[in-house]
Design an enzyme around this catalytic site. Structure first.
Site, PDB file in Angstrom:
ATOM      1  N   SER A 143     -19.155  17.758  -0.072  1.00 17.84           N
ATOM      2  CA  SER A 143     -17.686  18.750  -0.043  1.00 17.84           C
ATOM      3  C   SER A 143     -16.323  18.237   0.134  1.00 17.84           C
ATOM      4  CB  SER A 143     -17.924  19.988  -0.019  1.00 17.84           C
ATOM      5  OG  SER A 143     -19.117  20.207  -0.613  1.00 17.84           O
ATOM      6  N   ARG A 166     -12.626  16.598  -1.577  1.00 17.11           N
ATOM      7  CA  ARG A 166     -11.201  17.058  -1.951  1.00 17.11           C
ATOM      8  C   ARG A 166     -10.338  16.395  -1.066  1.00 17.11           C
ATOM      9  NH1 ARG A 166     -14.756  20.640  -2.010  1.00 17.11           N
ATOM     10  NH2 ARG A 166     -15.032  22.985  -2.737  1.00 17.11           N
ATOM     11  N   GLY A 181     -20.456  17.697 -10.473  1.00 15.02           N
ATOM     12  CA  GLY A 181     -20.026  19.076 -10.755  1.00 15.02           C
ATOM     13  C   GLY A 181     -18.048  18.888 -10.278  1.00 15.02           C
ATOM     14  N   ASP A 185     -27.036  24.469  -1.365  1.00 19.76           N
ATOM     15  CA  ASP A 185     -28.029  23.915  -2.102  1.00 19.76           C
ATOM     16  C   ASP A 185     -29.263  23.429  -1.757  1.00 19.76           C
ATOM     17  OD1 ASP A 185     -26.069  23.219  -4.309  1.00 19.76           O
ATOM     18  OD2 ASP A 185     -24.501  21.919  -2.874  1.00 19.76           O
ATOM     19  N   LYS A 209     -27.096  24.207 -11.847  1.00 23.26           N
ATOM     20  CA  LYS A 209     -27.173  23.152 -11.236  1.00 23.26           C
ATOM     21  C   LYS A 209     -26.968  21.483 -11.808  1.00 23.26           C
ATOM     22  CE  LYS A 209     -25.324  25.559  -7.692  1.00 23.26           C
ATOM     23  NZ  LYS A 209     -23.967  25.608  -7.149  1.00 23.26           N
ATOM     24  N   ARG A 217     -32.528  24.415 -11.448  1.00 23.40           N
ATOM     25  CA  ARG A 217     -33.553  24.129 -10.107  1.00 23.40           C
ATOM     26  C   ARG A 217     -34.476  25.166  -9.724  1.00 23.40           C
ATOM     27  NH1 ARG A 217     -28.329  21.266  -6.378  1.00 23.40           N
ATOM     28  NH2 ARG A 217     -28.328  19.692  -6.854  1.00 23.40           N
ATOM     29  N   ARG A 253     -30.772  16.389  -5.346  1.00 19.62           N
ATOM     30  CA  ARG A 253     -31.179  17.144  -4.380  1.00 19.62           C
ATOM     31  C   ARG A 253     -32.873  17.850  -4.498  1.00 19.62           C
ATOM     32  NH1 ARG A 253     -27.494  18.078  -1.504  1.00 19.62           N
ATOM     33  NH2 ARG A 253     -25.238  18.350  -2.205  1.00 19.62           N
TER      34      ARG A 253
END
Ligand code: S3P
Length: 446
Positions: free
Chosen positions: A29, A33, A101, A326, A353, A357, A401
């Site tokens: 994340s 950014r 995403g 997550d 997701k 999931r 994941r």
């Protein structure tokens, strides 16, 4: 890899104790950014510890397509020469965000208030994920989006020529929606206000403040109200990316379920909006020590020392979901080894997701001999007190994941665990296999 290559079937087998130090890659994340805000600032942003996973590299390529200069200066070290708020150029080709995403949604927000057009696409997983949750608030600024039916990618965004500020209450607990709105607010005059009922990860707010934006969060009766002053000049920063707690979750959980294990994970990001899994594991009886708590680059971090533990199922408080969204896949694996039931409610977001999931974990756990109950927004795993049969093949649906979760399961189940495709692991944790095997795990490609 992320749907672009041939499937990579993988297997994990019962392992001896996991021992040693696990150096986890940078936070996904924060890495996305760093590229995006670096591209929107003036001057050179220097990033160290960037996650060099496919998702983030795709965001870097996108920022270059919008006019920023992105250079790799060393191992996990990158430099970004930004174009300033409002300075994005129109890309001359389609922006392919691969599996990401976060990448596509934040970039759509970042360009939506600049008078340029851009067309976005991604892999089969990303092309089946909802984008209306982003294009709807962006249309309030004056941007227009045309995609496939139901708003699926590929999608073209026509940036607003005269953006108007927005006050928007997010209908989902989603940091991606929040971040897209705030990034769109950057090139909009006046105040953009985003209200979220539950607190989601706040990396965008922290980083925007670090780059010099005026942004304030106030707790109100409605939830959290975040106000951004538009059209700031963002100033280039030096960013040390913390290590990803969502990646750390895999060796942490594997060490808990493989008998005799003891693993040290230095420098793990412990931002409270991300740390819900660790709270949950401790409540289940996990032996996790938080050593050298400190702050690095504006984020709280600690070294985690994890020892194999006997765990008991709990009811995870639904209010905790945003801070561990997550981590439910790997928690459901740990839950299979615990004593009693682990009840996970308020997790409908898991259905949108990288894949659904809840469905992927329920089907995969059943294939491994574990009983699971599921509903639209819940999943209950019946723990087997360490005696998980394994022996099945889990379908991974291009979801990193899901693949890593089942590879952790096989390290402690009676028979090996197979996954049909581990290719997507490269999107977020490219060194997963080497790192785990370095600790003593037995993970291989078939
Ligand atoms: C992310 C937000 C979360 C999370 C994703 C990363 C982010 O998604 O699942 O892996 O970096 O903002 P949602 O915003 O859809 O909850």
């Amino acid at each position: 890899m992320s749907g672009h290559g041939d499937p990579i079937p993988m297997t994990s087998r019962k392992s001896g104790p996991l021992r040693g130090t696990a150096v986890i890659p940078g936070d996904k994340s924060v890495s996305h950014r760093s590229f995006i805000l670096g591209a929107l600032s003036v001057g050179e942003t220097k990033i160290t510890g960037l996650l060099e996973g496919q998702d983030v590299l795709d965001t870097g390529k996108a920022m270059a397509a919008f006019g920023a200069e992105i250079t790799r200066t060393g191992d996990q070290a990158w430099s970004v020469h930004g174009v300033g708020v409002g300075g994005f150029a129109e890309p001359d080709d389609v922006i392919d965000c691969g599996n990401a995403g976060t990448g596509v949604r934040l970039i759509m927000g970042a360009m939506a208030t600049t008078p340029i057009n851009a067309t976005f696409t991604g892999d089969a997983s990303l092309r089946s994920r909802p984008m209306g949750r982003i294009t709807e608030p962006l249309s309030l600024f004056g941007a227009q989006a045309v995609g496939r039916q139901n708003g699926f990618l590929p999608l073209t965004m026509v940036g607003a020529k005269n953006p108007v500020p927005v006050r928007y209450t997010s209908p989902h607990a989603s940091a991606q929606i929040k971040s897209a709105v705030l990034l769109a607010g950057l090139n909009t005059p006046g105040e953009t206000v985003l209200i979220e009922k539950e607190a989601t990860r706040d990396h965008s707010e922290r980083m925007l403040r670090g780059f010099g934006a005026q942004i304030e969060t106030v707790k109100t009766d409605e939830g959290y109200e975040i106000t951004l002053q538009g059209q700031p000049e963002l100033k280039a920063q030096t960013i040390a990316v913390p290590r990803d707690p969502s990646s750390a979750a895999f060796p942490v959980c594997a060490a808990l379920i493989v008998e005799g294990s003891e693993v040290l994970l230095p420098n793990i990001g412990l931002n409270p909006t991300r740390a819900g899994l660790l709270d949950t594991l401790v409540e289940m009886g996990a032996d996790i020590a938080f050593e050298n708590r400190r702050e690095e680059g504006g984020e709280p971090v600690a070294d985690l020392r994890v020892k194999a533990s006997s765990l008991t199922g709990i009811e995870v408080p639904p209010a905790r979901a945003p801070s561990m969204i997550d981590e439910y896949p790997v928690l459901s694996v740990v839950a299979a080894f615990a004593k009693g039931k682990t009840v996970m409610r308020g997790i409908a977001e898991l259905r949108v997701k990288e894949c659904d999931r809840i469905d992927a974990m329920a089907r995969g756990l059943e294939a491994m001999g574990v009983t699971v109950e599921e509903g639209p927004d819940y999943m209950i795993v019946h723990g087997m007190e360490g005696e998980v049969p394994g022996g099945g093949t889990a379908k991974t649906f291009l979801d990193h994941r899901i693949a890593m979760s089942f590879l952790c399961l096989g390290l402690a189940s009676a028979k090996p665990a197979h996954v049909d495709d581990g290719g997507a692991i490269a999107t977020s944790f490219p060194i997963f296999e080497d790192l785990m095997n370095g600790l003593g795990a037995a993970i291989s490609r078939d």
